[in-house]
Scaffold this motif. Structure first.
Motif, PDB file in Angstrom:
ATOM      1  N   ASP A  24     -32.656  17.666  31.858  1.00 52.70           N
ATOM      2  CA  ASP A  24     -33.442  16.675  32.606  1.00 52.70           C
ATOM      3  C   ASP A  24     -34.930  16.893  32.406  1.00 52.70           C
ATOM      4  OD1 ASP A  24     -31.122  15.530  33.716  1.00 52.70           O
ATOM      5  OD2 ASP A  24     -31.066  17.076  35.270  1.00 52.70           O
ATOM      6  N   VAL A  25     -35.348  18.166  32.383  1.00 52.92           N
ATOM      7  CA  VAL A  25     -36.769  18.501  32.257  1.00 52.92           C
ATOM      8  C   VAL A  25     -36.924  19.565  31.174  1.00 52.92           C
ATOM      9  CG1 VAL A  25     -38.841  19.288  33.448  1.00 52.92           C
ATOM     10  CG2 VAL A  25     -37.071  18.074  34.729  1.00 52.92           C
ATOM     11  N   VAL A  26     -37.812  19.318  30.236  1.00 52.85           N
ATOM     12  CA  VAL A  26     -38.169  20.289  29.209  1.00 52.85           C
ATOM     13  C   VAL A  26     -39.579  20.771  29.513  1.00 52.85           C
ATOM     14  CG1 VAL A  26     -38.532  20.688  26.751  1.00 52.85           C
ATOM     15  CG2 VAL A  26     -36.700  19.163  27.500  1.00 52.85           C
ATOM     16  N   VAL A  59     -46.476  18.396  42.451  1.00 52.27           N
ATOM     17  CA  VAL A  59     -46.008  18.117  41.087  1.00 52.27           C
ATOM     18  C   VAL A  59     -44.491  18.311  40.992  1.00 52.27           C
ATOM     19  CG1 VAL A  59     -46.110  18.925  38.700  1.00 52.27           C
ATOM     20  CG2 VAL A  59     -48.216  18.676  40.010  1.00 52.27           C
ATOM     21  N   ILE A  60     -43.971  19.346  41.633  1.00 48.64           N
ATOM     22  CA  ILE A  60     -42.520  19.584  41.625  1.00 48.64           C
ATOM     23  C   ILE A  60     -41.788  18.425  42.290  1.00 48.64           C
ATOM     24  CG2 ILE A  60     -40.695  21.071  42.536  1.00 48.64           C
ATOM     25  CD1 ILE A  60     -42.216  22.240  40.171  1.00 48.64           C
ATOM     26  N   GLU A  61     -42.327  17.896  43.378  1.00 53.58           N
ATOM     27  CA  GLU A  61     -41.704  16.746  44.052  1.00 53.58           C
ATOM     28  C   GLU A  61     -41.703  15.516  43.144  1.00 53.58           C
ATOM     29  OE1 GLU A  61     -39.875  14.543  47.121  1.00 53.58           O
ATOM     30  OE2 GLU A  61     -40.227  16.716  46.967  1.00 53.58           O
ATOM     31  N   VAL A  62     -42.801  15.303  42.415  1.00 50.11           N
ATOM     32  CA  VAL A  62     -42.879  14.167  41.486  1.00 50.11           C
ATOM     33  C   VAL A  62     -41.810  14.311  40.398  1.00 50.11           C
ATOM     34  CG1 VAL A  62     -44.310  13.042  39.739  1.00 50.11           C
ATOM     35  CG2 VAL A  62     -45.318  13.724  41.914  1.00 50.11           C
ATOM     36  N   ILE A  63     -41.660  15.506  39.835  1.00 46.74           N
ATOM     37  CA  ILE A  63     -40.670  15.720  38.779  1.00 46.74           C
ATOM     38  C   ILE A  63     -39.254  15.490  39.315  1.00 46.74           C
ATOM     39  CG2 ILE A  63     -39.667  17.469  37.248  1.00 46.74           C
ATOM     40  CD1 ILE A  63     -42.443  18.694  36.986  1.00 46.74           C
ATOM     41  N   GLN A  64     -38.970  15.999  40.502  1.00 46.13           N
ATOM     42  CA  GLN A  64     -37.634  15.825  41.073  1.00 46.13           C
ATOM     43  C   GLN A  64     -37.341  14.351  41.384  1.00 46.13           C
ATOM     44  OE1 GLN A  64     -38.019  18.703  44.334  1.00 46.13           O
ATOM     45  NE2 GLN A  64     -36.459  19.961  43.364  1.00 46.13           N
ATOM     46  N   GLN A  65     -38.348  13.622  41.856  1.00 46.63           N
ATOM     47  CA  GLN A  65     -38.156  12.196  42.111  1.00 46.63           C
ATOM     48  C   GLN A  65     -37.919  11.436  40.803  1.00 46.63           C
ATOM     49  OE1 GLN A  65     -37.851  10.556  44.893  1.00 46.63           O
ATOM     50  NE2 GLN A  65     -38.473  12.097  46.409  1.00 46.63           N
ATOM     51  N   ALA A  66     -38.600  11.847  39.734  1.00 47.47           N
ATOM     52  CA  ALA A  66     -38.397  11.205  38.435  1.00 47.47           C
ATOM     53  C   ALA A  66     -36.986  11.471  37.906  1.00 47.47           C
ATOM     54  CB  ALA A  66     -39.444  11.700  37.442  1.00 47.47           C
ATOM     55  N   VAL A  67     -36.519  12.710  38.052  1.00 48.11           N
ATOM     56  CA  VAL A  67     -35.159  13.048  37.617  1.00 48.11           C
ATOM     57  C   VAL A  67     -34.142  12.266  38.435  1.00 48.11           C
ATOM     58  CG1 VAL A  67     -33.469  14.921  37.463  1.00 48.11           C
ATOM     59  CG2 VAL A  67     -35.833  15.319  36.766  1.00 48.11           C
ATOM     60  N   LYS A  68     -34.439  12.085  39.702  1.00 48.57           N
ATOM     61  CA  LYS A  68     -33.548  11.330  40.579  1.00 48.57           C
ATOM     62  C   LYS A  68     -33.397   9.888  40.104  1.00 48.57           C
ATOM     63  CE  LYS A  68     -32.899  10.811  45.574  1.00 48.57           C
ATOM     64  NZ  LYS A  68     -33.538  11.015  46.890  1.00 48.57           N
ATOM     65  N   LEU A 109     -43.951  26.584  37.171  1.00 52.30           N
ATOM     66  CA  LEU A 109     -43.158  25.363  37.297  1.00 52.30           C
ATOM     67  C   LEU A 109     -41.669  25.650  37.145  1.00 52.30           C
ATOM     68  CD1 LEU A 109     -45.331  22.856  35.197  1.00 52.30           C
ATOM     69  CD2 LEU A 109     -45.138  22.953  37.680  1.00 52.30           C
ATOM     70  N   VAL A 110     -41.325  26.526  36.190  1.00 52.32           N
ATOM     71  CA  VAL A 110     -39.919  26.847  35.953  1.00 52.32           C
ATOM     72  C   VAL A 110     -39.311  27.502  37.183  1.00 52.32           C
ATOM     73  CG1 VAL A 110     -38.319  28.214  34.556  1.00 52.32           C
ATOM     74  CG2 VAL A 110     -40.234  27.037  33.462  1.00 52.32           C
ATOM     75  N   GLU A 111     -40.045  28.438  37.802  1.00 53.83           N
ATOM     76  CA  GLU A 111     -39.540  29.116  38.999  1.00 53.83           C
ATOM     77  C   GLU A 111     -39.293  28.139  40.136  1.00 53.83           C
ATOM     78  OE1 GLU A 111     -41.493  33.584  38.532  1.00 53.83           O
ATOM     79  OE2 GLU A 111     -42.478  32.065  39.771  1.00 53.83           O
ATOM     80  N   ARG A 112     -40.191  27.174  40.301  1.00 55.37           N
ATOM     81  CA  ARG A 112     -40.029  26.198  41.389  1.00 55.37           C
ATOM     82  C   ARG A 112     -38.853  25.265  41.130  1.00 55.37           C
ATOM     83  NH1 ARG A 112     -44.604  25.260  44.544  1.00 55.37           N
ATOM     84  NH2 ARG A 112     -45.925  27.117  44.601  1.00 55.37           N
ATOM     85  N   LEU A 113     -38.670  24.845  39.877  1.00 57.48           N
ATOM     86  CA  LEU A 113     -37.592  23.914  39.561  1.00 57.48           C
ATOM     87  C   LEU A 113     -36.233  24.603  39.484  1.00 57.48           C
ATOM     88  CD1 LEU A 113     -39.316  21.704  36.832  1.00 57.48           C
ATOM     89  CD2 LEU A 113     -38.610  20.964  39.107  1.00 57.48           C
ATOM     90  N   ALA A 114     -36.231  25.912  39.230  1.00 62.90           N
ATOM     91  CA  ALA A 114     -34.969  26.622  39.049  1.00 62.90           C
ATOM     92  C   ALA A 114     -34.126  26.639  40.320  1.00 62.90           C
ATOM     93  CB  ALA A 114     -35.237  28.053  38.585  1.00 62.90           C
ATOM     94  N   VAL A 115     -34.771  26.534  41.496  1.00 60.84           N
ATOM     95  CA  VAL A 115     -34.020  26.584  42.758  1.00 60.84           C
ATOM     96  C   VAL A 115     -33.344  25.247  43.073  1.00 60.84           C
ATOM     97  CG1 VAL A 115     -35.508  28.376  43.690  1.00 60.84           C
ATOM     98  CG2 VAL A 115     -36.087  25.982  44.086  1.00 60.84           C
ATOM     99  N   SER A 116     -33.726  24.198  42.354  1.00 60.27           N
ATOM    100  CA  SER A 116     -33.107  22.882  42.563  1.00 60.27           C
ATOM    101  C   SER A 116     -31.941  22.703  41.594  1.00 60.27           C
ATOM    102  CB  SER A 116     -34.141  21.770  42.368  1.00 60.27           C
ATOM    103  OG  SER A 116     -34.597  21.749  41.032  1.00 60.27           O
ATOM    104  N   LYS A 117     -31.316  21.536  41.636  1.00 59.30           N
ATOM    105  CA  LYS A 117     -30.172  21.250  40.765  1.00 59.30           C
ATOM    106  C   LYS A 117     -30.596  20.591  39.457  1.00 59.30           C
ATOM    107  CE  LYS A 117     -26.981  20.741  44.649  1.00 59.30           C
ATOM    108  NZ  LYS A 117     -26.010  19.841  45.331  1.00 59.30           N
ATOM    109  N   VAL A 118     -31.879  20.611  39.167  1.00 59.75           N
ATOM    110  CA  VAL A 118     -32.402  19.981  37.953  1.00 59.75           C
ATOM    111  C   VAL A 118     -32.059  20.846  36.744  1.00 59.75           C
ATOM    112  CG1 VAL A 118     -34.489  19.200  36.779  1.00 59.75           C
ATOM    113  CG2 VAL A 118     -34.266  18.897  39.248  1.00 59.75           C
ATOM    114  N   LYS A 119     -31.602  20.221  35.663  1.00 58.85           N
ATOM    115  CA  LYS A 119     -31.304  20.932  34.426  1.00 58.85           C
ATOM    116  C   LYS A 119     -32.601  21.115  33.642  1.00 58.85           C
ATOM    117  CE  LYS A 119     -26.679  18.878  34.087  1.00 58.85           C
ATOM    118  NZ  LYS A 119     -25.792  18.020  33.265  1.00 58.85           N
ATOM    119  N   ILE A 120     -32.995  22.364  33.427  1.00 61.97           N
ATOM    120  CA  ILE A 120     -34.287  22.649  32.791  1.00 61.97           C
ATOM    121  C   ILE A 120     -34.094  23.518  31.558  1.00 61.97           C
ATOM    122  CG2 ILE A 120     -35.587  22.442  34.939  1.00 61.97           C
ATOM    123  CD1 ILE A 120     -35.579  25.459  35.168  1.00 61.97           C
ATOM    124  N   ILE A 121     -35.039  23.384  30.628  1.00 66.57           N
ATOM    125  CA  ILE A 121     -35.100  24.224  29.431  1.00 66.57           C
ATOM    126  C   ILE A 121     -36.565  24.591  29.209  1.00 66.57           C
ATOM    127  CG2 ILE A 121     -34.898  24.266  26.926  1.00 66.57           C
ATOM    128  CD1 ILE A 121     -32.394  22.685  27.123  1.00 66.57           C
TER     129      ILE A 121
END
Length: 1024
Positions: free
Chosen positions: A360-362, A238-247, A265-277
């Motif tokens: 990028d991701v809420v 799921v994290i890979e799908v979200i990152q590909q969508a942001v890309k 999900l927040v912990e997994r996305l926080a290590v990437s460059k994706v802007k999350i809230i």
């Protein structure tokens, strides 16, 4: 089912579930007094208001605290947490029905304070700082209100982002797909393979099934389902799908039914460059990710300063309203406060809109993605994709809250695991438990779904059964986990338990029937709880950490029974229900199936998904405890028993008989039986005492250092020499043959009557010592706790071998002399002699072996008994404790009696010796007054006679422990327990908690019976 029929049915089921929850909460709160509600943690009484101020979105925040006189100002233990819906009402009335309450949401809880947020429409001004208030947890209506609103919006089916998606999810239109994933808009390059354009995966460690699921999800235009069985890396996909969508410059709304899943999900996305809230209150999020919450980001934004100024103006206006007594002035201040709140909302909405637009991701729960919250500041077409993780564990109606935001959705989960928790059985049976993911798969099948097939959690033997039964045998274990076992961990010793992945302990025919209590809805099994405790002890003794073990059961009563056995000793051990452990994993998992009856009823176990969740929590070791005859009446469970028989190890209850006997009621040699002595409360076994004694610890450590440095052991007693010898042997690694040799040498050595093995023996080696000692007719017993647990063996006394270098006549004369000739009468016995007699009632020292050498016998300086030299130090330490304690108690008792006699003497001396009537009156007055020192309470009518000292005391001082007869009372209680042969935790019966629901049912029956009897009672006729 068409859209209108679906919405109508769902609203009816939601209302049914809502009524069930309200009724349960109402019955629980209305039928119990307020103090009992506070003890149960659902109510807080007599709280004071310390401050009031304005918070986010213009809400009023009120801080409550407990009185400083109660528990140092700390709040009682409670179930209040951020997000709880609470009712606030004055403490004056005794009514707890919830009438005339203000409703708020808990925003913060500490040891001494609790903060409640109120909406703007609540009349918070009515809260008076001078009054006290009570807070009561109420049924949460926010979730149901948002779900009903989402269903109403769905029914209207107005044009919007999800217009076509709704048609597809209800079968009005067929799902469609692109031949290739959408192009990357961030300028990234893509590799070209044989099958065409291939994705440039961000996570290069994805396996083939995960890559296919990512590719499929990006190609689908309306809906894609990612089916992730346990341990297959669903969240990673799921994290890979979200990152590909942001890309690809897509705006993503990611949701899950629980805050824990969202935080993952927040912990997994926080290590990437994706802007999350992260939506929701910061207190509901894990502490490490609170900085990604909307509140935290707002607090550092540029617009925050202006917002804070407006808040201060509102607070000033509010304070002026409270102080003012002029009605006109108060009206103007309220109008000003209203305008300020409107300005505050506008400025906060603008700040939130800017922050949410840049993200990028809420992320948030399904209910927090409502248009009633912060997302109302965004345009309807803002999001391009909605991702719902753990979709199979969410109500479908709650999934429609975020689904209306976008034209495409990706659903991830496992519909073969447990669905959402539903209180109403009727609503569940009529379809409320069917998830959106399950319904879509029934509608379209595999055409919209990709399944992950490589699992990274379980040993292959643990995984294969669930794969065959529920996943069509498609799951494959990764090489890194396919054969891993507990013994492969560096800190775990190889034993018979750590060398097997799959174990079933069969209780069939062992008289371990389940508890069938009429007052309990749940089920329990005492025998299985004992077995689980024994196996847990084995795993811990092999070196497995407590944090690596979990004990689960489908029944809450069984969870409580197991906690009674293990939680006191291992407070960090996780013991939970199967439902509460879903989504978790441990290295070793123990499952108690509980059900064992002649009818073959399995109850809860008939839910296949619950069994699947239980089995798939373990990584390296799975142990199942149950009755094969009972559970085999269910086909699904029968297949599990058959699988374990063919692929695992099956044991009988008797395999654990030694551990259970040793833990509960194993017989011990006379010289270690302290149960009859006055020392029983202080001493349990010699090993426990030695671990608590500084001198003995110091002595043992010197032995270990000598062994480690290979220095000869000097001045070691007989028993300690055995410890030293065994320690040397075990460090080289003892086998069964070596243990047999050591025990046989001990039997042949007439100079040694006892032998203690060291504490570093594992459970298997201790078991071998028990078996060998039993064959050779030796006494054998285990003592100590945790790291101090060790096994000792000793020779039985034999009259034929009773020869000693010490003259028997001399020993007999010494004993007779001490028993007969030198003790004073009880009336004039000194304190020291009394203590000596108490200690000698039952000698805690080992028996005097008749084969022992006279040079190894010493006399205790306290009790004057001959004791073996090896046990002299421990014996004198215990005698010293008892001697000191008894001296202190005797001093107190004698001083109490002396003062009482002096007081009585003073009363008599005040009277005239010639006045016989006055003397009689003084004596009667003394008998009618409490005999406790300085107590002048009258006991003529109400008083209690002490059965130990034959004196009368008032109700405050009649307990033996209060007026000085505590030792005698304790001794009598111990003797009674020994006669009855019934020993329980705490030497008493545990008070059983009454289920509130059951209590309500009984109350209704009582009311009905009372009404029936009142109706049948004949009324008295008119008086003549």
């Amino acid at each position: 089912m068409n859209l209108q029929a679906f919405v109508k049915k769902q609203i009816g089921l939601i209302n049914l579930e809502r009524r069930e929850e309200i009724e349960e909460t109402r019955a629980f709160q209305e039928n119990l007094p307020l103090k009992e509600l506070q003890q149960k943690g659902v109510c807080l009484l007599k709280l004071h208001i310390t401050s009031q101020f304005t918070g986010l979105y213009g809400r009023k925040l009120v801080v409550f605290e407990a009185p400083q006189t109660t528990n140092d100002g700390c709040l009682p233990t409670n179930s209040f947490s951020p997000g709880s819906i609470v009712g606030v009402s004055p403490s004056g009335g005794g009514d707890n029905s919830g009438a005339s309450q203000l409703s708020g949401i808990v925003s913060r809880v500490t040891d001494k304070l609790i903060t409640v947020a109120f909406d703007a429409d609540e009349d918070v001004v009515s809260l008076d700082d001078s009054l006290t208030y009570r807070l009561t947890i109420l049924a949460n209506d926010v979730t149901y209100r948002r779900i009903k609103q989402a269903l109403s919006n769905l029914e209207s089916h107005q044009p919007g982002p999800a217009y076509h998606l709704i048609d597809v999810l209800f079968g009005e239109s067929e799902p469609s797909a692109n031949p290739t994933p959408p192009p990357c808009r961030s300028g990234g390059t893509e590799a070209v393979e044989k099958n065409g354009t291939e994705l440039c995966y961000i996570n290069e460690k994805l396996d083939e099934s995960q890559r296919e699921a990512v590719r499929f999800s990006l190609c689908q235009r309306e809906v894609a389902v990612i089916h992730g069985p346990p341990g297959t890396g669903k969240t990673t996909t799921v994290i890979e799908v979200i990152q590909q969508a942001v890309k690809r410059k897509l705006k993503v709304l990611a949701c899950a039914p629980s805050n824990v899943a969202v935080d993952n999900l927040v912990e997994r996305l926080a290590v990437s460059k994706v802007k999350i809230i992260r939506l929701g209150h910061p207190a509901r999020a894990h502490r490490g990710i609170q900085k990604y919450s909307l509140d935290a980001i707002l607090s550092v934004s540029e617009a925050t300063k202006i917002v804070q100024d407006v808040r201060r103006d509102i607070d000033k206006a509010q304070a002026s309203i409270a102080k003012s007594r002029d009605k006109e002035e108060r009206r103007k201040l309220r109008t000003e406060s209203k305008h300020l709140r409107q300005e505050l909302k506008q400025r906060e909405a603008k700040a939130m809109r800017e922050i949410l637009t840049r993200a990028d991701v809420v992320l948030g729960t399904t209910t927090s993605a409502s248009r009633e919250g912060p997302l109302s500041n965004l345009p309807k077409e803002h999001f391009d994709l909605v991702v719902i993780d753990e979709c199979a564990q969410a109500l479908e109606a709650s999934c429609w809250i975020p689904l209306i935001h976008a034209a495409k959705c990706i659903l991830a989960g496992d519909h073969q695991q447990l669905p959402a928790t539903i209180k109403s059985d009727k609503a569940a049976k009529e379809g409320l438990e069917v998830s959106l993911m399950e319904r879509i798969l029934n509608l379209y099948g595999d055409s919209v779904m990709r399944m992950l097939t490589m699992q990274y959690r379980m040993n292959d033997d643990i995984m294969r059964w669930s794969s065959q039964q529920l996943y069509d045998g498609k799951l494959v274990s990764h090489d890194s986990v396919a054969t891993h076992l507990l013994k492969d961990l560096d800190h775990v010793t190889e034993t018979e338990d750590t060398s097997i992945p799959l174990l079933f302990v069969d209780t069939a025919g062992c008289d371990m029937q389940e508890l069938d209590l009429p007052e309990e809805v749940s089920r329990g099994n005492e025998g299985e709880a004992d077995l689980v405790a024994a196996h847990t002890e084995r795993l811990i003794s092999s070196g497995l950490r407590i944090s690596e073990i979990a004990v689960i059961s489908p029944y809450n009563l069984q969870v409580d029974l197991i906690r009674l056995r293990l939680s006191t000793k291992y407070p960090d051990l996780e013991i939970k229900s199967v439902d509460g452990f879903q989504g978790r994993e441990k290295e070793a998992v123990l499952i108690s199936l509980v059900r064992s009856n002649t009818k073959g009823e399995v109850g809860f176990l008939a839910e296949n998904r619950r069994i699947n969740v239980a089995i798939t929590r373990a990584r390296r070791h799975l142990a199942i405890f149950g009755d094969s005859e009972t559970v085999s009446n269910h086909d699904f469970l029968k297949s599990l028993i058959t699988y374990v028989n063919n692929n695992g190890e099956v044991r009988s209850v008797f395999h654990y008989q030694t551990e259970m006997n040793l833990a509960n009621d194993a017989p011990r040699p006379d010289y270690l039986d302290f149960s009859q002595t006055k020392m029983h409360q202080k001493v349990t076994t010699s090993a426990t005492n030695s671990s608590k004694s500084h001198h003995v610890r110091q002595k043992k450590s010197s032995y270990k250092n000598d062994i480690k440095n290979k220095q000869p052991v000097k001045n070691v007693a007989v028993k300690d020499q055995s410890i030293a010898k065994c320690s040397l042997g075990v460090q080289q690694g003892l086998t069964e043959k070596e243990i047999q040799t050591q025990v046989e040498e001990f039997v042949k050595d007439n100079s040694r009557m006892a032998m203690a093995f060291p504490t570093n023996l594992n459970s298997k080696e201790r078991y071998l010592v028990h078996e060998i000692a039993e064959k050779l007719g030796l006494l054998h017993f285990s003592t100590g706790e945790e790291n101090e647990r060790h096994i000792s063996i000793s020779k039985k006394q034999s009259k034929e071998n009773a020869t000693s270098s010490v003259d028997d006549n001399e020993l007999t004369q010494k004993k007779n002399k001490r028993k007969k000739g030198h003790l004073k009468s009880p009336e004039v016995k000194t304190v020291e002699e009394d203590v000596t007699e108490v200690i000698c009632d039952k000698d805690p020292a080992p028996i005097e072996y008749e084969k022992a050498d006279a040079s190894s016998i010493r006399m205790c300086k306290y009790c004057k008994k001959e004791v073996d030299l090896g046990n002299l130090l421990l014996h004198e330490l215990q005698c010293e404790k008892i001697y000191t304690r008894r001296l202190k108690d005797q001093d107190i008792k004698q001083s109490t009696k002396k003062k009482a006699k002096q007081n009585q003497k003073k009363v008599i001396e005040k009277t005239d010796e010639d006045d016989f009537d006055a003397l009689i009156a003084a004596a009667i007055k003394g008998d009618n007054t409490c005999n406790f020192v300085k107590c002048k309470e009258k006991i003529t009518i109400i008083g209690q006679m002490c059965m130990f000292c034959n004196r009368r005391y008032c109700l405050l001082h009649h307990m033996p422990e209060v007026h000085g007869c505590g030792d005698k009372a304790h001794a009598r209680a111990r003797n009674q327990l020994q006669r009855e042969k019934v020993f329980r935790n705490g030497s008493g019966t545990k008070e059983r908690k009454v289920d509130p629901a059951r209590k309500e049912i009984l109350q209704r029956k009582l009311d009905a019976k009372t009404a029936e009897m009142e109706a049948s009672r004949k009324k008295k006729g008119p008086k003549k």
